[in-house]
Design an enzyme around this catalytic site. Structure first.
Site, short mmCIF file in Angstrom:
data_model
loop_
_atom_site.label_atom_id
_atom_site.label_comp_id
_atom_site.label_asym_id
_atom_site.label_seq_id
_atom_site.Cartn_x
_atom_site.Cartn_y
_atom_site.Cartn_z
N TRP A 20 -15.27 17.47 -20.11
CA TRP A 20 -15.18 17.12 -18.70
C TRP A 20 -16.52 16.55 -18.26
CZ3 TRP A 20 -16.60 20.84 -14.37
CH2 TRP A 20 -16.23 20.32 -13.12
N LYS B 88 -5.91 23.87 -9.97
CA LYS B 88 -4.69 23.24 -10.46
C LYS B 88 -3.51 24.19 -10.47
CE LYS B 88 -8.05 20.58 -12.21
NZ LYS B 88 -9.45 20.80 -11.84
N ASP C 162 -14.27 27.82 -20.51
CA ASP C 162 -13.94 27.21 -19.23
C ASP C 162 -12.41 27.21 -19.16
OD1 ASP C 162 -14.74 23.99 -17.60
OD2 ASP C 162 -13.62 25.75 -16.93
#
Lengths: 425, 462
Positions: free
Chosen positions: B190, B307, B271
Site C-alpha cells: 500500500w 472497508k 496490517d
C-alpha cells in the site's frame, strides 16, 4: 547502545530455546510504564473514587449546573438532520471544505479579505491537538532550524506536541504568581530578546491553565513588537465564544494581529464551544502571501496528515458545517455558547463571594479577573493533594480549577475546602 | 516601558518605523478604544529609503514551499471527479461500491446509528486509549473471543485513527523502543506504508513479494529476504487480501513464514484492513494472525473498519500488541497512549460507538456477517465476469485467471505505469499507477467496457 545490547541479549536467550516455547521472554522488557497524563489522569482517579461528595474540577469539559455533560440542542438538531442522509465516504485529505470555510469565517471574520483573496491555507484537523501537531510537524519540515516559544505555564500537552515533532522549545514569561495576572513586562522582554523571526505560541483567549489574558492594549503592543522582531505568531484558539460569550470578541487578539499584517497560523477547536469533545473536530490555518502559496502550503499540510491518519473524521465536521451553515442553527449555537460562558462567569462570582464570606485571609480577586474555563487558584501541589485526599476534590496539581465543573450545588463545599487548606498559608 | 520600545525600534536595523508609527504606539498605550491608524497605513510607510518592516512582515516564513505531489491513491479520486466524460470509471481508491456504483452504508450501521440517536449519548472525550467497549470487541473479533491470549490479558489494544493512524502509532512505538530496527515491507505494498514509516523515522526495506511472471507470490524471494534481514526486524504482513496485489500466502506458506520469523527472532506486524472482505468470513480472514498467536509469538496488528463496516470517513481502527505477559501488555498500552496524546489527544467517538454496537449486539453482528458475505460476494462475481469478458475478447490465449486467484478488493493487472496512465487518458479508467484496480468500484455492467480497455491498453500502449 543499551537497547541494541538488550535485543541481542534477548536474541541469544531466545535462539537457545525451542520454537514456540519462548513464552516467558518478551520483546517489550525495556518498556517502562508511562506516567499518567497529568490532566486526563485526574478524571481517571475521580471516576475510581467512591465518595458521594466527590467533585471533578479537573479536565476542561463543560458541565451544566447539575454537573452533567451537555450536548447542545443545536448539535442534537444537526445530528437528526445528518443521520441516515449522508454516506461515510472518505473526506478529502484536507477535510470538509464546508467546515473549513465556516471555521475561517469564525476566526478571521465574515468579511475577511484574506478569505476573499484565498490567502489562507487550511485543513480540517483532529481538534486543537491535531491542529497544533500538524503545524509543529510543518514547522519542523519547512523551518527545520526554528524553535517554538511557549508561555509559562501552558496546557501541558503543548510541550508533548512540539517535542514529539522534534521542534526544540523555549519558554517565555507569562503568568505572574504574585498578582495572579499577566507578567507583561517580562513577557515583552522575552519577545524582544528572542532571536528575530522566532515562532511563538499564543493563546488567543481564555489562556489555559491560568485564565489570564492580555488586555486589548497589551495585545496591540505584543503585535507591534512581533513586527519589530519579525516573529511568527501561532494562535491556539480552543475557547472562541467560551471566554466572553461572544466569538467575535474572543477573536480580538487575532484580528489585531491580522490588521497589523501578520501572516499568522491558527489552531481552532470545537471541543468546548460546540461541546464536540469526543468528535475531534478542529481546523488548522496558515495565512500566506497569495493564493498560489496557500495552495502549495495546503498541499504540504495534507502531505503531513496522510501518514498520520489519511483523512479526518467526517461526523463531527458534518455537525459543525450543518450548524454554522444554517443561520437559525448558528444563532441557536451563539445563544447556547453565551449560556455556557455566562454560567461559568456566574460560578466565578459565586466561588469568590463564598471564599470572601468565609473570611479567607487571601485575596481571591483573580477568580473573577481571570476568564474562560479555568481558574489558576494559586494553590500549591501540596494543598491540591489535601483537597483530593481530604475532600475528594479533583483538579490538576498546578492548582488549576476547571470552573465548568463548579455548580450551585458544590460551590460552597468547594469554597469551604479551599478555605480550609489555604487559611494558614 | 514605552521609551524602551521606541529606542529599540530605532536601534534595530531591519525595522524602520516612521514617526507616524511611534505616534500610533503612544496612542495605543494611552487609551483602550482609540485606533488612530489602520493596518493599511503601514504598507505605505517607508523611512530612510529602506524597505519598511511592514513589507518584510508580509513576506512569509514559508516562502520556499513548493506544491506537494498529488497523493498516488487519493489523488486518483480527485482526478476522477474532475473528469467530465460519461464513460469514466473509478477503480482507484478501495472504497466499496454497489452494483449501481454508489457508496454503501451498511444496514447494521444505520441501525446502530439510530440506536445511538435514540439513546442521546453525550460526546465527552474518550480516554486516550479510546472506547473500552470498542477495544474489547475489536480484539475479540481479531483473535477470537475465546482466545487464551485475551483471557490472559496479554493484548494491549488502543483505538486508532483507522488503519493509517494505528500503523502510525505502532511505527512511533518502534522508533522509540527499537531505534535503528528496520521494518520490512512487501514489494509492492500500500502506497502510504512508506510515508508512515518515513514520517515516523523508522528505516524500512523491501522483501520480494509479487512475481510478475506468474502474477502470483514470489514465495522463495520473500523467504530469502526475510532470512537476510537483521535479527529482530519487524516484518509487515498483510493479514489477508494483500493490497495492492490481492495475492495471499496459502496456509502452508503462512506456517513457513511463521517458522522463519521465529527462527530469526523477527517481530510480525500485521496490517489487517480487510477482515471479512477477503473470503467473506470474518474468522477465516483472521486465520493468519491467529496462527502466529497460537505459536506463542509476540506480534503487532493494525486493524481498520473502513472497508468491512463501510466506516471510511469515521476513521475507526485499532492497534493491538500481543505480548508474552499481562505485565508487558499493561506497560506497552501505557506507552501507546503516551504516543497518541501529542498526536490527537483522544480518538473520535462516533465510529467507535458504531462498531461496539454492531459487534456487541448479537442480532446486529449476525446481520453484519451476512452483509459482509454479500459485499465480498459481489466482488467475487465481478471478478468472474471480468475474467469471462477478458477470456472471450482476448484472442491471444493469454491466461487471465490470476484475476480469479487474487483475493479481496483489488486486482493487480500487470499493467505498467505508462499503461495505467494511458488507460486513464484514453479510456477514462482511473486506477493507481502500479497497475492496481479496485474491483469494489466495478459493476458487472461495466465489465465488458473494462475488458476492452485493458486488452487495448495491454497490447497497444507502450
Amino acid at each position: 547502545m543499551a537497547i541494541r545490547a538488550a535485543i541481542s541479549d534477548r536474541c541469544s536467550k531466545l535462539s537457545s530455546s525451542s520454537l514456540g516455547a519462548r513464552s516467558l521472554s518478551s520483546w517489550w522488557g525495556n518498556v517502562e510504564p508511562a506516567p499518567k497524563d497529568p490532566i486526563l489522569g485526574v478524571t481517571e482517579a475521580f471516576l475510581a473514587d467512591p465518595s458521594p461528595d466527590k467533585v471533578n474540577v479537573g479536565v476542561g469539559a463543560y458541565r451544566d449546573n447539575s454537573g452533567k455533560p451537555v450536548v447542545l440542542e443545536c448539535v442534537r438538531e444537526a445530528e437528526r438532520r445528518i443521520a441516515g442522509s449522508f454516506n461515510m465516504e472518505y473526506l478529502p485529505m484536507g477535510g470538509s471544505v464546508k467546515m473549513i470555510e465556516e471555521s475561517l469565517k469564525l476566526a478571521y471574520g465574515e468579511n475577511s479579505d484574506l478569505i476573499k483573496n484565498k490567502r489562507i491555507a487550511a485543513i480540517q484537523a483532529l481538534s486543537g491537538t491535531g491542529a497544533c501537531r500538524i503545524f509543529a510537524d510543518f514547522q519542523k519540515r519547512f523551518c527545520p532550524d526554528s524553535q517554538i516559544y511557549i508561555p509559562v505555564p501552558t496546557w501541558s500537552n503543548h510541550h508533548n506536541i512540539w517535542r514529539d515533532a522534534h521542534v526544540p522549545q523555549k519558554t517565555y514569561h507569562y503568568y505572574h504568581p504574585e498578582s495572579k495576572g499577566l507578567d507583561f513586562a517580562a513577557m515583552m522582554d522575552d519577545i524582544k530578546n528572542a532571536p528575530k523571526g522566532s515562532f511563538f505560541l499564543l493563546h488567543a483567549c481564555a489562556h489555559n491553565p491560568t485564565g489570564v489574558d492580555p488586555t486589548e492594549e497589551q495585545w496591540r503592543e505584543i503585535s507591534h513588537q512581533f513586527k519589530v522582531m519579525g516573529h511568527f505568531a501561532f494562535f491556539d484558539m480552543a475557547y472562541q465564544g467560551f471566554a466572553s460569550g461572544n466569538p467575535e470578541k474572543d477573536a480580538m487578539a487575532i484580528r489585531i494581529f491580522l490588521e497589523d499584517g501578520h501572516p499568522i497560523g491558527c489552531a481552532q477547536s470545537y471541543a468546548k464551544n460546540m461541546g464536540l469533545y469526543g468528535q475531534r473536530v478542529g481546523c488548522l490555518s496558515i495565512v500566506c502571501e497569495d493564493e498560489k502559496q496557500a495552495v502549495a502550503v495546503k498541499s504540504q499540510l495534507q502531505q503531513l496528515a496522510r501518514p498520520m491518519y489519511s483523512n479526518p473524521p467526517v461526523h463531527g465536521a458534518l455537525v459543525v458545517s450543518t450548524i454554522l451553515g444554517d443561520p437559525n442553527l448558528k444563532n441557536q449555537w451563539l445563544g447556547e455558547v453565551k449560556g455556557m460562558a455566562d454560567r461559568i462567569i456566574g460560578m466565578r462570582t459565586a466561588l469568590r463571594e463564598n471564599l470572601e464570606k468565609l473570611g479567607s485571609p487571601l485575596s481571591w480577586e483573580h477568580i473573577t479577573n481571570q476568564i474562560g474555563m479555568f481558574c489558576y487558584s494559586g494553590m500549591t501541589p501540596e494543598q491540591v493533594d489535601r483537597l483530593t485526599k481530604e475532600y475528594h476534590i479533583y483538579m490538576t496539581r498546578n492548582g488549576r480549577i476547571s470552573m465548568a465543573g463548579v455548580t450551585t450545588g458544590n460551590v460552597s463545599y468547594l469554597a469551604n475546602a479551599i478555605h480550609e487548606v489555604t487559611k494558614s498559608a | 516601558m514605552a521609551s524602551t520600545m521606541f529606542s529599540l525600534a530605532f536601534a534595530t536595523p531591519s525595522a524602520s518605523f516612521s514617526l507616524q508609527h511611534n505616534l500610533k504606539s503612544k496612542l495605543k498605550l494611552g487609551t483602550s478604544s482609540q485606533r488612530a491608524f489602520s493596518g493599511k497605513d503601514f504598507v505605505k510607510a517607508k523611512s530612510n529609503g529602506r524597505t519598511a518592516m511592514t513589507v518584510a512582515v508580509n513576506v512569509s516564513q514559508f516562502e520556499g514551499i513548493t506544491m506537494a505531489p498529488p497523493d498516488p491513491i487519493l489523488g486518483v479520486s480527485e482526478a476522477f471527479k474532475a473528469d467530465t466524460n460519461e464513460l469514466k470509471l473509478n477503480l482507484g481508491v478501495g472504497a466499496y461500491r454497489t452494483e449501481d456504483l454508489q457508496p454503501y452504508v451498511l444496514n447494521v450501521v444505520k441501525k446502530a446509528e439510530n440506536l445511538m440517536l435514540e439513546r442521546g449519548e453525550n460526546k465527552e472525550y474518550l480516554p486516550i486509549e479510546g472506547l473500552s467497549a470498542f477495544n474489547k470487541v475489536t480484539s475479540e473479533l481479531l483473535f477470537g473471543a475465546d482466545n487464551p491470549v485475551l483471557q490472559q490479558q496479554r493484548v494491549a489494544t488502543i483505538q486508532g485513527l483507522s488503519g493509517t493512524g494505528s500503523l502510525r502509532i505502532a511505527a512511533a512505538l518502534i522508533e522509540r523502543y527499537f531505534p535503528g530496527s528496520k521494518v520490512l515491507i512487501s514489494s509492492p505494498t500500500w502506497g502510504n506504508h512508506k510515508n508512515i514509516f518515513n514520517d515516523a523515522r523508522v528505516p524500512w526495506s523491501e522483501y520480494q513479494y509479487y512475481d510478475p511472471r506468474t502474477v502470483g507470490l514470489d514465495f522463495a524471494g520473500m523467504i530469502d529476504d526475510i532470512k537476510a534481514a537483521p535479527e529482530g526486524s519487524f516484518i509487515l504482513l498483510h493479514g489477508c487480501a494483500h493490497n495492492p496485489t490481492g495475492i495471499d500466502p496459502t496456509p502452508e506458506q503462512w506456517e513457513k513464514i511463521a517458522d522463519l520469523i521465529q527462527e530469526k527472532n523477527h517481530i510480525p506486524f500485521f496490517d489487517v484492513a480487510y477482515q471479512g472482505f477477503a473470503s467473506g468470513s470474518l474468522d477465516q480472514d483472521a486465520s493468519s494472525v491467529r496462527l502466529f498467536a497460537a505459536r506463542g509469538m509476540e506480534l503487532l496488528v493494525a486493524q481498520s473498519y473502513s472497508k468491512n463496516l463501510g466506516l471510511y470517513g469515521e476513521r475507526i481502527g485499532a492497534i493491538n500488541v500481543l505480548c508474552s505477559s499481562a505485565d508487558a501488555a499493561t506497560r506497552v498500552k501505557s506507552q501507546l497512549k503516551r504516543l497518541a496524546r501529542p498526536m490527537y489527544s483522544n480518538p473520535p467517538i462516533h465510529g467507535a460507538r458504531i462498531v461496539a454496537n454492531v459487534i456487541g449486539i448479537p442480532e446486529l453482528f449476525s446481520e453484519w456477517k451476512k452483509e459482509m458475505e454479500m459485499m465480498a460476494g459481489r466482488i467475487k462475481s465481478v471478478r468472474q465476469k471480468l475474467y469471462d469478458s477478458l477470456s472471450v475478447k482476448d484472442k491471444s490465449g493469454k491466461d487471465w485467471s490470476f484475476i480469479l486467484k487474487q483475493i479481496g478488493m483489488f486486482s493487480f493487472t500487470g499493467l505498467s505505469k505508462a499503461q495505467s496512465e494511458s488507460i486513464t487518458n484514453k479510456w477514462h479508467v482511473y486506477m493507481t499507477k502500479d497497475g492496481r484496480i479496485s474491483l469494489a468500484g466495478l459493476s458487472s455492467a461495466k465489465c465488458e467496457y473494462l475488458a476492452d480497455a485493458i486488452i487495448d491498453t495491454y497490447y497497444n500502449a507502450s
